[in-house]
Scaffold this active site. Structure first.
Site, PDB file in Angstrom:
ATOM      1  N   SER A  75     -41.388  -8.336  18.887  1.00 18.35           N
ATOM      2  CA  SER A  75     -41.931  -9.519  19.567  1.00 18.35           C
ATOM      3  C   SER A  75     -43.455  -9.646  19.433  1.00 18.35           C
ATOM      4  CB  SER A  75     -41.523  -9.512  21.044  1.00 18.35           C
ATOM      5  OG  SER A  75     -40.126  -9.671  21.127  1.00 18.35           O
ATOM      6  N   THR A  78     -36.816  -7.077  27.844  1.00 20.24           N
ATOM      7  CA  THR A  78     -35.753  -6.617  26.949  1.00 20.24           C
ATOM      8  C   THR A  78     -35.063  -5.390  27.520  1.00 20.24           C
ATOM      9  OG1 THR A  78     -35.231  -6.153  24.629  1.00 20.24           O
ATOM     10  CG2 THR A  78     -37.328  -5.280  25.441  1.00 20.24           C
ATOM     11  N   LYS A 108     -32.793  -6.717  31.332  1.00 22.63           N
ATOM     12  CA  LYS A 108     -32.427  -8.143  31.371  1.00 22.63           C
ATOM     13  C   LYS A 108     -31.641  -8.518  32.637  1.00 22.63           C
ATOM     14  CE  LYS A 108     -32.354  -8.945  26.368  1.00 22.63           C
ATOM     15  NZ  LYS A 108     -31.556  -9.473  25.239  1.00 22.63           N
ATOM     16  N   ASP A 142     -31.582 -16.234  24.526  1.00 19.27           N
ATOM     17  CA  ASP A 142     -30.717 -15.704  23.460  1.00 19.27           C
ATOM     18  C   ASP A 142     -29.704 -16.757  22.994  1.00 19.27           C
ATOM     19  OD1 ASP A 142     -31.828 -13.225  23.072  1.00 19.27           O
ATOM     20  OD2 ASP A 142     -30.519 -12.198  24.497  1.00 19.27           O
ATOM     21  N   GLY A 172     -17.176  -8.162  20.554  1.00 12.14           N
ATOM     22  CA  GLY A 172     -18.119  -7.678  21.560  1.00 12.14           C
ATOM     23  C   GLY A 172     -17.990  -8.488  22.844  1.00 12.14           C
ATOM     24  N   ALA A 173     -18.356  -7.828  23.947  1.00 13.30           N
ATOM     25  CA  ALA A 173     -18.293  -8.510  25.246  1.00 13.30           C
ATOM     26  C   ALA A 173     -19.467  -8.076  26.122  1.00 13.30           C
ATOM     27  CB  ALA A 173     -16.964  -8.194  25.939  1.00 13.30           C
ATOM     28  N   ARG A 231     -13.803  -3.473  22.277  1.00 13.88           N
ATOM     29  CA  ARG A 231     -13.239  -2.120  22.378  1.00 13.88           C
ATOM     30  C   ARG A 231     -12.699  -1.866  23.784  1.00 13.88           C
ATOM     31  NH1 ARG A 231     -17.365   2.829  21.868  1.00 13.88           N
ATOM     32  NH2 ARG A 231     -18.337   1.576  23.512  1.00 13.88           N
ATOM     33  N   THR A 232     -13.483  -2.191  24.782  1.00 10.45           N
ATOM     34  CA  THR A 232     -13.026  -2.021  26.163  1.00 10.45           C
ATOM     35  C   THR A 232     -12.392  -3.342  26.608  1.00 10.45           C
ATOM     36  OG1 THR A 232     -14.907  -0.543  26.486  1.00 10.45           O
ATOM     37  CG2 THR A 232     -13.753  -1.286  28.473  1.00 10.45           C
ATOM     38  N   ILE A 279     -25.270 -10.429  14.549  1.00  6.30           N
ATOM     39  CA  ILE A 279     -26.537 -10.472  15.293  1.00  6.30           C
ATOM     40  C   ILE A 279     -27.321  -9.174  15.141  1.00  6.30           C
ATOM     41  CG2 ILE A 279     -25.602 -12.181  16.895  1.00  6.30           C
ATOM     42  CD1 ILE A 279     -25.815  -9.995  19.073  1.00  6.30           C
ATOM     43  N   TYR A 311     -29.753  -6.983  13.168  1.00 13.81           N
ATOM     44  CA  TYR A 311     -30.731  -7.361  12.137  1.00 13.81           C
ATOM     45  C   TYR A 311     -31.404  -6.155  11.481  1.00 13.81           C
ATOM     46  CZ  TYR A 311     -33.949  -6.766  16.022  1.00 13.81           C
ATOM     47  OH  TYR A 311     -34.641  -6.253  17.083  1.00 13.81           O
TER      48      TYR A 311
END
Ligand code: NAP
Length: 285
Positions: free
Chosen positions: A19, A64, A68, A104, A130-131, A155-156, A223, A225
């Site tokens: 950033s 970050t 968050k 985001d 992803g969650a 996964r979970t 996402i 990078y």
């Protein structure tokens, strides 16, 4: 001469944050007086910091990992973007009130529209792997864009169910949780695949998903990078699919904060992108 507004990014750890490079580039490009500091603050001191930054001369900043959710909880006022996601990455003061937003969603959706303008033309389902917090921001953006069906594969399983429950009900989008071991099946007929897990990142495990079931015109977004071209994007590109990398999301999510603190809406330029690519390469990502 005035030193201009002071902004920050706060996290723990914070050394690897890009950033300051992004905001420093825009300050230079627009010849603005101002500064952007990188601050390492641990969890036990984040509330104290967020309540006191104005007294230290800061107008606001980015928040970050791992702060968050805390920023969201501590803020006096949260905007719609933060409320929808339950987490905040951008803060500022309005009078004596701490205000928090989440950019985001904007970052992901803005980069998707630039890199794959036709992404929703086919009106097919979207599969999100992803969650976590990033997945939540992305699902919010996809639902706002009116995607007809979103498959959440995590996964979970409990977290995938939780994400679906968090957003439901919606008149326009069907949200479904899928088991992780069916992740390759969940790509059938999908118009867009998003990797919103940390898999495929440097020093993380690889993302093991078979993308053969994706239709020929599907778009694949990652996402992660670092590396810039993940194994997922390399395989998608090998199949001739449209690829959307994670760096654009990072660059676009910074735009609203810069505008708020420094008063100019900046652009995500090829030159800025190259600056960050070079920095990532210098770390051999
Ligand atoms: P998070 O809340 O910690 O979520 C991590 C996600 O990854 C969860 O869904 C987790 O599944 C999954 N995961 C982790 N290890 C796994 C494994 N071994 N196998 C299967 N799934 C696994 O993190 P986040 O904030 O959402 O961030 C996710 C990634 O996005 C990170 O790499 C972050 O750096 C990146 N990110 C990029 C941007 C950008 O601007 N490009 C913005 C935000 C985040 P479980 O629920 O089962 O643990």
């Amino acid at each position: 001469m005035s030193e201009g507004p002071k902004a920050f990014v706060v996290g723990w750890p914070i050394e690897h944050s890009r950033s300051p490079l992004i905001h420093g580039y825009w300050l230079d490009r627009h010849k603005l007086a101002g500064s952007y500091a990188k601050l390492a603050i641990p969890a036990e001191r984040i509330e104290e910091f967020l309540r006191a930054f104005a007294g230290q001369g800061f107008v606001g900043g980015n928040v970050t990992i791992p702060h968050k959710e805390a920023a969201f909880a501590i803020a006096d006022v949260v905007d719609d973007s933060a409320r929808a996601v339950g987490a905040a990455n951008t803060v500022w003061m309005e009078g004596d009130k701490l205000v928090a937003a989440n950019t985001d969603t904007h970052g992901f959706m803005a980069h998707l529209s630039v890199s794959a303008p036709d992404w929703r033309k086919a009106a097919r389902p979207v599969t999100v792997l992803g969650a976590g917090g990033a997945a939540r921001a992305i699902v919010h953006g996809l639902m706002s864009a009116g995607v007809p069906e979103i498959r959440i594969v995590n996964r979970t399983r409990r977290k995938a169910d939780g994400l679906c429950a968090y957003f439901a009900p919606s008149a326009s989008t069907l949200l479904r949780a899928w088991d992780w071991d069916r992740r390759s099946d969940a790509l059938e007929d999908a118009g867009l695949l998003v990797n919103a897990t940390s898999l495929g990142m440097v020093n993380s495990q690889p993302l093991d998903v078979d993308i053969q079931a994706l239709p020929a015109k599907a778009v694949v977004a990652d996402i992660v990078y670092a590396p810039l071209e993940t194994d997922l994007l390399r395989r998608a590109s090998g199949r001739g699919l449209t690829c959307v990398d994670g760096l654009g999301m990072l660059l676009h999510q910074a735009v609203p904060g810069f505008e708020r603190w420094f008063g100019v809406r900046p652009e995500v330029t090829p030159e800025l992108r190259q600056l960050i690519v070079n920095d990532l390469r210098s770390e051999k990502c």
